[in-house]
Scaffold this active site. Structure first.
Site, PDB file in Angstrom:
ATOM      1  CG  ASP A  95      52.484 109.850  34.275  1.00 39.45           C
ATOM      2  OD1 ASP A  95      53.709 110.000  34.237  1.00 39.45           O
ATOM      3  OD2 ASP A  95      51.936 108.735  34.149  1.00 39.45           O
ATOM      4  CG  HIS A 151      57.472 110.131  41.840  1.00 39.77           C
ATOM      5  ND1 HIS A 151      58.003 108.945  42.285  1.00 39.77           N
ATOM      6  CD2 HIS A 151      56.163 109.879  41.586  1.00 39.77           C
ATOM      7  CE1 HIS A 151      57.058 108.010  42.294  1.00 39.77           C
ATOM      8  NE2 HIS A 151      55.929 108.559  41.869  1.00 39.77           N
ATOM      9  CB  SER A 255      45.050 119.000  41.823  1.00 41.85           C
ATOM     10  OG  SER A 255      44.977 120.370  42.130  1.00 41.85           O
TER      11      SER A 255
END
Length: 289
Positions: A95, A151, A255
């Site tokens: 995301d 992921h 980050s």
């Protein structure tokens, strides 16, 4: 405000950021965020944090009052099925907001307008040009609002990990436009995944207030730890199989992730990439027809 005063402010910000003990400060923030105080404190602080950053509590795997600290809530997992895995060759790893996406020409990546950095410096891999030169890269910025687990964007096998010690400059817009070679200077972890179309690189880039980078498949490699910080290259034999949507790791605060794709992916995806600006983890990289 005049151009001169803006320049003075930029110089002052750079000077202040430069002298801050960024690594130590980041560990302190990490310890504070993971402090397990009274349950009432945890509930109130998490509710306040979620309200401040407009986080959808309904997406979290557990009820907010089941997390013992803001830090544990920050690296929360999502409910099953919230981010279904796309069916294409590759999906987005996090995301995030896509801040850069371009070809890797002449072994060079774009940091911001007028600033570039070198693939070889960034990866510290002597074979990086064979793997990714002529391919393309994508830079994903994770803000505090975002889900902070990363992921796998592809099916394949994890073959190598490189831990590269470095600084912990902020990775916000001001820093990316004012700190030369920011991503090559900051601490980072490169996870290499071999696929049917060639090697794919997933690079976790550390930043100020990132408690540390944690890998889900290898807990021995962690960023921003006490003691000497030494470059580490780890080759896995046997290789570790992963699928699109498999969890690779997490940031203990916000980050950046930089994706490296080989030329075979560029040829397949060029002109069809779903660039956001904001994207969801596991969504297809290629736009729906």
């Amino acid at each position: 405000m005049t151009k001169g005063s803006i320049a003075d402010i930029k110089i002052s910000m750079s000077a202040i950021t430069r002298i801050l003990p960024k690594r130590r400060l980041s560990r302190w923030v990490g310890h504070f965020m993971h402090w397990k105080g009274p349950s009432l404190w945890a509930r109130l602080s998490i509710r306040g944090f979620a309200w401040l950053y407009n986080i959808d509590l309904a997406e979290a795997e557990k009820s907010y009052d089941q997390y013992p600290s803001i830090g544990e809530f920050f690296v929360r997992r999502l409910k099953t099925g919230i981010r279904p895995v796309g069916t294409g060759w590759a999906v987005h790893p996090a995301d995030s907001k896509i801040t850069q996406a371009a070809a890797i020409d002449n072994g060079t990546l774009i940091q911001a307008k007028g600033l570039t950095y070198k693939l070889k410096d960034f990866t510290q891999d002597p074979d990086c040009d064979k793997k990714w030169a002529g391919g393309f890269f994508m830079t994903y910025y994770l803000c505090p609002t975002d889900y902070h687990r990363v992921h796998s964007p592809v099916d394949g096998n994890i073959t190598d990990v490189r831990y590269m010690p470095g600084e912990l400059w902020p990775v916000n817009e001001w820093s990316t436009t004012n700190v030369p070679d920011l991503f090559s200077v900051n601490e980072r972890v490169l996870v290499e995944i071999e696929t049917d179309l060639g090697p794919v690189g997933v690079v976790f880039v550390g930043a100020t207030n990132v408690g540390h980078i944690v890998l889900s498949f290898d807990e021995k490699i962690r960023g921003n730890q006490k003691g000497p910080h030494i470059f580490e290259h780890k080759h896995y034999s046997p290789e570790i199989p992963v699928h699109k949507g498999s969890e690779l790791g997490m940031f203990r605060m916000g980050s950046t992730v930089v994706m490296l794709y080989p030329p075979s992916f560029r040829q397949k995806f060029e002109g069809h990439m779903n660039l956001g600006p904001s994207v969801r983890v596991n969504a297809d990289l290629i736009k729906n027809p």
